[in-house]
Design a protein around this motif. Structure first.
Motif, PDB file in Angstrom:
ATOM      1  N   LYS A  30      42.228  40.120  46.570  1.00  0.00           N
ATOM      2  CA  LYS A  30      40.717  40.798  46.496  1.00  0.00           C
ATOM      3  C   LYS A  30      40.123  40.190  45.341  1.00  0.00           C
ATOM      4  CE  LYS A  30      38.474  45.231  46.529  1.00  0.00           C
ATOM      5  NZ  LYS A  30      38.495  46.817  46.643  1.00  0.00           N
ATOM      6  N   CYS A  31      40.512  40.544  44.098  1.00  0.00           N
ATOM      7  CA  CYS A  31      39.698  40.068  43.022  1.00  0.00           C
ATOM      8  C   CYS A  31      40.200  38.570  42.283  1.00  0.00           C
ATOM      9  CB  CYS A  31      39.880  41.083  41.825  1.00  0.00           C
ATOM     10  SG  CYS A  31      41.731  41.181  41.099  1.00  0.00           S
ATOM     11  N   GLY A  32      41.289  37.992  42.753  1.00  0.00           N
ATOM     12  CA  GLY A  32      41.717  36.875  42.326  1.00  0.00           C
ATOM     13  C   GLY A  32      42.279  36.684  41.123  1.00  0.00           C
ATOM     14  N   LYS A  33      42.718  37.960  40.342  1.00  0.00           N
ATOM     15  CA  LYS A  33      43.267  37.900  39.208  1.00  0.00           C
ATOM     16  C   LYS A  33      44.816  38.234  39.389  1.00  0.00           C
ATOM     17  CE  LYS A  33      39.231  39.180  36.444  1.00  0.00           C
ATOM     18  NZ  LYS A  33      38.377  40.211  35.758  1.00  0.00           N
ATOM     19  N   LYS A  34      45.449  38.461  38.234  1.00  0.00           N
ATOM     20  CA  LYS A  34      47.033  38.357  38.065  1.00  0.00           C
ATOM     21  C   LYS A  34      47.669  39.677  39.227  1.00  0.00           C
ATOM     22  CE  LYS A  34      51.083  38.512  35.370  1.00  0.00           C
ATOM     23  NZ  LYS A  34      51.616  38.614  33.855  1.00  0.00           N
ATOM     24  N   ALA A  35      48.427  39.364  39.956  1.00  0.00           N
ATOM     25  CA  ALA A  35      49.117  40.355  40.701  1.00  0.00           C
ATOM     26  C   ALA A  35      50.719  40.015  40.841  1.00  0.00           C
ATOM     27  CB  ALA A  35      48.486  40.356  42.147  1.00  0.00           C
ATOM     28  N   THR A  36      51.285  41.014  41.477  1.00  0.00           N
ATOM     29  CA  THR A  36      52.709  40.773  41.564  1.00  0.00           C
ATOM     30  C   THR A  36      53.263  41.016  43.243  1.00  0.00           C
ATOM     31  OG1 THR A  36      53.305  41.774  39.396  1.00  0.00           O
ATOM     32  CG2 THR A  36      55.162  41.864  41.026  1.00  0.00           C
ATOM     33  N   LEU A  37      54.149  40.080  43.341  1.00  0.00           N
ATOM     34  CA  LEU A  37      54.604  39.887  44.858  1.00  0.00           C
ATOM     35  C   LEU A  37      55.936  40.368  44.867  1.00  0.00           C
ATOM     36  CD1 LEU A  37      54.455  39.402  47.894  1.00  0.00           C
ATOM     37  CD2 LEU A  37      55.053  36.975  47.244  1.00  0.00           C
ATOM     38  N   ASN A  38      56.324  41.470  45.430  1.00  0.00           N
ATOM     39  CA  ASN A  38      57.768  41.967  45.288  1.00  0.00           C
ATOM     40  C   ASN A  38      58.132  42.229  46.870  1.00  0.00           C
ATOM     41  OD1 ASN A  38      56.943  44.514  45.664  1.00  0.00           O
ATOM     42  ND2 ASN A  38      56.699  45.080  43.693  1.00  0.00           N
ATOM     43  N   GLN A  39      59.344  42.959  46.911  1.00  0.00           N
ATOM     44  CA  GLN A  39      59.895  43.327  48.267  1.00  0.00           C
ATOM     45  C   GLN A  39      59.054  44.229  49.060  1.00  0.00           C
ATOM     46  OE1 GLN A  39      63.523  45.362  48.218  1.00  0.00           O
ATOM     47  NE2 GLN A  39      63.381  46.419  46.345  1.00  0.00           N
ATOM     48  N   TRP A  40      57.998  44.946  48.298  1.00  0.00           N
ATOM     49  CA  TRP A  40      57.275  45.863  49.193  1.00  0.00           C
ATOM     50  C   TRP A  40      55.770  45.377  49.395  1.00  0.00           C
ATOM     51  CZ3 TRP A  40      60.075  47.602  44.706  1.00  0.00           C
ATOM     52  CH2 TRP A  40      61.456  48.353  44.996  1.00  0.00           C
ATOM     53  N   GLY A  41      55.424  44.305  48.731  1.00  0.00           N
ATOM     54  CA  GLY A  41      54.122  43.662  49.100  1.00  0.00           C
ATOM     55  C   GLY A  41      53.729  43.185  47.798  1.00  0.00           C
ATOM     56  N   VAL A  42      52.096  43.337  47.751  1.00  0.00           N
ATOM     57  CA  VAL A  42      51.461  42.661  46.694  1.00  0.00           C
ATOM     58  C   VAL A  42      50.525  43.719  46.111  1.00  0.00           C
ATOM     59  CG1 VAL A  42      49.607  40.790  46.081  1.00  0.00           C
ATOM     60  CG2 VAL A  42      51.015  40.284  47.855  1.00  0.00           C
ATOM     61  N   PHE A  43      50.743  43.827  44.623  1.00  0.00           N
ATOM     62  CA  PHE A  43      50.223  44.721  43.728  1.00  0.00           C
ATOM     63  C   PHE A  43      49.385  44.035  42.536  1.00  0.00           C
ATOM     64  CE2 PHE A  43      53.954  46.378  45.819  1.00  0.00           C
ATOM     65  CZ  PHE A  43      53.420  47.557  46.410  1.00  0.00           C
ATOM     66  N   CYS A  44      48.035  44.313  42.633  1.00  0.00           N
ATOM     67  CA  CYS A  44      47.145  43.897  41.538  1.00  0.00           C
ATOM     68  C   CYS A  44      47.262  44.454  40.454  1.00  0.00           C
ATOM     69  CB  CYS A  44      45.702  43.929  41.881  1.00  0.00           C
ATOM     70  SG  CYS A  44      44.606  43.249  40.971  1.00  0.00           S
ATOM     71  N   GLY A  45      47.568  43.788  39.360  1.00  0.00           N
ATOM     72  CA  GLY A  45      47.749  44.247  37.890  1.00  0.00           C
ATOM     73  C   GLY A  45      46.609  44.738  37.043  1.00  0.00           C
ATOM     74  N   ILE A  46      45.549  44.493  37.701  1.00  0.00           N
ATOM     75  CA  ILE A  46      44.284  44.960  36.974  1.00  0.00           C
ATOM     76  C   ILE A  46      43.804  46.332  37.337  1.00  0.00           C
ATOM     77  CG2 ILE A  46      41.895  44.386  36.595  1.00  0.00           C
ATOM     78  CD1 ILE A  46      43.826  42.317  35.714  1.00  0.00           C
ATOM     79  N   LYS A  47      43.780  47.289  36.258  1.00  0.00           N
ATOM     80  CA  LYS A  47      43.590  48.568  36.665  1.00  0.00           C
ATOM     81  C   LYS A  47      42.232  48.935  37.555  1.00  0.00           C
ATOM     82  CE  LYS A  47      43.892  53.041  34.318  1.00  0.00           C
ATOM     83  NZ  LYS A  47      44.091  53.692  33.226  1.00  0.00           N
ATOM     84  N   LYS A  48      41.288  48.116  36.845  1.00  0.00           N
ATOM     85  CA  LYS A  48      39.889  48.166  37.669  1.00  0.00           C
ATOM     86  C   LYS A  48      40.053  48.011  39.138  1.00  0.00           C
ATOM     87  CE  LYS A  48      35.041  47.152  37.195  1.00  0.00           C
ATOM     88  NZ  LYS A  48      34.100  46.235  36.515  1.00  0.00           N
ATOM     89  N   CYS A  49      40.771  47.088  39.665  1.00  0.00           N
ATOM     90  CA  CYS A  49      41.031  46.667  41.042  1.00  0.00           C
ATOM     91  C   CYS A  49      42.126  47.407  41.651  1.00  0.00           C
ATOM     92  CB  CYS A  49      41.346  45.058  41.121  1.00  0.00           C
ATOM     93  SG  CYS A  49      41.645  44.499  43.001  1.00  0.00           S
ATOM     94  N   GLY A  50      43.205  47.470  41.233  1.00  0.00           N
ATOM     95  CA  GLY A  50      44.284  48.130  41.790  1.00  0.00           C
ATOM     96  C   GLY A  50      44.774  47.758  43.179  1.00  0.00           C
ATOM     97  N   HIS A  51      44.303  46.718  43.790  1.00  0.00           N
ATOM     98  CA  HIS A  51      44.445  46.664  44.939  1.00  0.00           C
ATOM     99  C   HIS A  51      45.854  46.457  45.454  1.00  0.00           C
ATOM    100  CE1 HIS A  51      43.088  45.597  49.240  1.00  0.00           C
ATOM    101  NE2 HIS A  51      44.133  44.318  49.250  1.00  0.00           N
TER     102      HIS A  51
END
Length: 800
Positions: free
Chosen positions: A720-741
């Motif tokens: 969504k925002c193109g910034k740093k996120a984490t891919l793990n066994q549950w899915g993709v989680f954005c690390g930017i608090k403002k986005c939080g996608h």
């Protein structure tokens, strides 16, 4: 004589104790002195396989199947309160001349006491059987004064035998099939003699709906309008459909119908009168089904309500009945019972019009009063008691169930429903023919059907639809069609099961069977499961994730499909297997079949099932083969001790820490062990849960030398925002608090794999199988849009 009354529940104990105090002199004189104690359901159970020395500490693959206990052994349930109860009865039993068995008088109730009796070795102590029909003071007293010998009375003996076959068959088929199928599939499979076919019923229903090919077609419909009848008559409109040899003529293309003359001749008029008896009185399964259909009550909730009406309010008879008839003795109470119906004002007005002679007539009605049918069970149908209901003390839902029971009884005293069904066949010549003579076999026959209620009888209670009448035409009448045109129709899929209709399907399993001979042999079957267990089995398969419930409808899950895939080649999966066995068990209960013979048949079926599943003798041999422990040159990260390789695991000779060689389907070899003990973390590997679900994780040893899993994580860009996120066994989680996608791996019934998630994050589409909210399976491509959300890419004709 002095007796200890052992009740199944404290509530029953209190009710019987109160009655005993009210009539102590009479009961003491005719029975003896009575003291009381109470259980809380089952307090003892059969040994598990691991409790037997023969199978203790053996891996499932190291056992030669089938496992058949000899002798069967019993233990207390691992619950302190239950164990304290057993200890108290053991301590007190020696002070009494005999026992009064006050557990529920269904098969399960007999089993509760039998297990306790065997465990405490009370077999030689005299025992009387208390049968509860309702919990009013008068009924309890009647039961206390008519108790019979628990050990000698044939009815009680047959009920105990029925429990033994049922409970042991459940153990034998469940334990053996679960272990053998788990060995075969590599994932945990919990099979059950009744559980498996219940899941199969939902599976078959879901598959029939998912695979249903919707078909649209056309029928040719003629509409007619008759002239007014009499001075105040009105015109009457009715419709008829063109007929073929097998019913309505159907065409995919409306243009294929021939054209017919609008002028027609009545070729045949047929009228048939029919009468139908009121629906049978309720048993537990029937009221669960109807309460589910009318009020959306879950079966277990309906059971709670009838249990409350029985135990708390004491206004209905024993609820867990499988009988839909009344004994002639019980029927004598009908006039007194019906006096209480006035608490429901609308029912009271109808009941006031019942002629007193009807009570005498109903005693001869075998659809209601039938001693032969009642003798097959331990209870009458579900009935009101002589206690007048106090509606102000009941919840709204309790009032609904209570009224249903009164209404069903009232229906038996009302006249039969009388109906007249009519069909009219009209011949129309083809459009290019001028001959519309009734004798002419050319042209087309159009059929109209109608029905009128001539006597509503009992149906006034249920607001049954009245139908529609056809005009008074006769053979040879000429009639002109007002219009004649193709009408589009559509085939319908099977109705999706609900908890209530699944209860009904389990109870009436013979209706699920196509084989005529087998259907006939199971016509008297009480289905699969028992009134005491059906609701809990349905609840269990939902809570275990094999079936899911959405908007009151039942759907098979992927886990359920995998389960059926594992068991589908074996008899245990099919309802007819359980129904046949339950039918034989029911015959033992009724004294219609020999216990030893039926038990021998169960053992034969068990061996046949084990042969069906199969077992590799070489695999068993390998499991049983001796293994000489080997000391390795690897040292424990915790204490520095030497690691020894054993058959199933590695073990430190210093502190005893163990690492098993197989972790969730992944092997731990010497190289991996060496790296772990050196403090290194393994690479990410593929594992499988006991439920068969794959996941990725790494292995490492913590500071205590315990093996732990480090779940997969990878840095990616947020879609969504193109910034740093984490891919793990549950899915993709954005690390930017403002986005939080968040993008969860699970979407519309599909769990995306790691490569599929990477593909989606790279902006590519993934093709997969999905399930709509309505439960329909479909295949489509999906991609992540600019908002980072799943979006389907449909071809127009592929939309679900």
């Amino acid at each position: 004589m002095k007796y200890l009354f052992i009740a199944e529940k404290p509530s029953l104990m209190r009710d019987v104790q109160a009655c005993y105090k009210n009539h102590k002199n009479e009961v003491t004189e005719r029975v003896g002195e009575i003291d009381f104690t109470a259980l809380s359901g089952h307090v003892c159970t059969n040994f598990m396989p691991t409790d037997y020395e023969e199978w203790k500490d053996k891996s499932w693959k190291a056992i030669l199947y089938p496992m058949i206990p000899n002798p069967w052994q019993i233990k207390p349930i691992a619950d302190k309160r239950k164990q304290d109860t057993i200890a108290e009865i053991r301590r007190r039993a020696a002070d009494y001349d005999g026992i009064i068995v006050g557990t529920d008088s269904d098969v399960e109730g007999y089993g509760i006491y039998w297990l306790l009796e065997q465990y405490l070795e009370l077999n030689e102590k005299p025992a009387l059987r208390f049968i509860e029909h309702s919990l009013t003071d008068a009924e309890i007293l009647k039961s206390l004064l008519s108790m019979t010998d628990y050990h000698k009375n044939p009815t009680h003996v047959h009920f105990v035998q029925s429990f033994l076959i049922r409970s042991r068959a459940d153990w034998l088929f469940g334990m053996n099939a679960s272990r053998m199928l788990t060995n075969k599939r590599g994932t945990l499979i919990k099979a059950g003699r009744v559980k498996s076919p219940t899941i199969k019923l939902v599976y078959d229903n879901s598959m029939a709906i998912d695979n249903f090919a919707n078909r649209k077609y056309f029928v040719l419909e003629a509409e007619y309008e008759t002239a007014p009848q009499g001075e105040a008559g009105e015109t009457q409109t009715f419709k008829a459909v063109l007929q073929g040899e097998d019913g309505d003529v159907q065409f995919e293309n409306p243009k294929l119908f021939a054209e017919f003359s609008m002028e027609g001749t009545v070729e045949e008029v047929e009228k048939k009168k029919s009468s139908s008896h009121a629906p049978k009185l309720f048993d537990l399964a029937a009221i669960q089904a109807e309460a589910g259909s009318k009020y959306k009550f879950k079966p277990d909730h309906t059971l709670e309500l009838v249990q409350s009406l029985y135990e708390k309010h004491k206004v209905i008879s024993y609820p867990r009945t499988q009988c839909r008839y009344v004994s002639s003795e019980k029927a004598k109470e009908f006039p007194a019972i019906m006096e209480n119906i006035a608490v429901f004002e609308d029912l009271g007005k109808i009941a006031a019009g019942i002629d007193k002679g009807t009570f005498a007539k109903i005693l001869k009605d075998k659809a209601v009063v039938n001693d032969t049918e009642v003798s097959k069970e331990s209870h009458d149908a579900l009935l009101p008691t002589l206690k007048r209901p106090d509606l102000s003390r009941m919840t709204k839902e309790e009032q609904i169930i209570c009224k249903m029971i009164y209404m069903r009884l009232l229906a038996q005293f009302l006249p039969k429903l009388e109906e007249e069904k009519a069909t009219i066949k009209i011949r129309h010549a083809e459009a290019d023919s001028e001959d519309i003579d009734a004798e002419n076999e050319m042209g087309g026959i159009f059929k109209a059907s109608g029905k009128v209620v001539t006597e509503p009888g009992w149906s006034i209670l249920y607001k049954k639809a009245g139908g529609h009448a056809l005009p008074p035409l006769k053979k040879g009448d000429r009639i002109t069609a007002k219009s004649m045109k193709p009408v589009e129709k559509e085939t319908s899929p099977p109705k999706r099961l609900t908890q209530a209709t699944l209860i009904n399907a389990m109870r009436n399993i013979a209706t699920q069977i196509e084989d005529k001979e087998l259907k006939k042999s199971l016509a008297d079957s009480q289905g699969i499961g028992t009134p005491a267990t059906r609701a809990s089995i349905i609840k269990d398969i939902i809570e275990s994730g094999y079936v899911e419930e959405k908007k009151n409808a039942l759907y098979i899950t992927d886990k359920g499909k995998n389960y059926i895939e594992a068991v589908k080649d074996f008899d245990i999966a099919y309802p007819v297997f359980a129904a046949n066995m339950d039918n034989s068990i029911k015959k033992v209960q009724r004294g219609e079949a020999d216990y030893e013979q039926v038990m021998a048949e169960v053992m034969q079926k068990l061996r046949e099932m084990c042969e069906q599943i199969g077992q590799d003798p070489k695999e068993v041999e390998a499991e049983l083969a001796p293994f000489e422990p080997v000391q390795t040159d690897i040292h424990c990260v915790k204490c520095g001790g030497v690691i020894e390789e054993q058959k199933k695991h590695y073990e430190c000779l210093g502190c005893g820490a163990k690492i098993y060689k197989n972790i969730s389907g992944t092997e731990v070899d010497m190289e991996l062990l060496r790296n772990l003990e050196a403090g290194e973390q393994s690479g990410y590997r593929n594992f499988t849960t006991r439920a068969g679900k794959p996941f990725r994780a790494a292995l490492k040893l913590d500071e205590n030398g315990e093996l732990t899993m480090v779940f997969f994580e990878e840095s990616v860009k947020c879609p969504k925002c193109g910034k740093k996120a984490t891919l793990n066994q549950w899915g993709v989680f954005c690390g930017i608090k403002k986005c939080g996608h968040k993008v969860f791996r699970s979407f519309c019934g599909h769990d995306f794999s790691y490569p599929e998630m990477k593909q989606l994050l790279d902006g590519k589409a993934v093709a997969a199988n999905f399930r709509s909210k309505a439960g329909k399976n479909f295949r489509a491509e999906v991609h992540l849009n600019t908002e980072g959300e799943y979006t389907f890419d449909f071809q127009e004709e592929e939309k679900p």
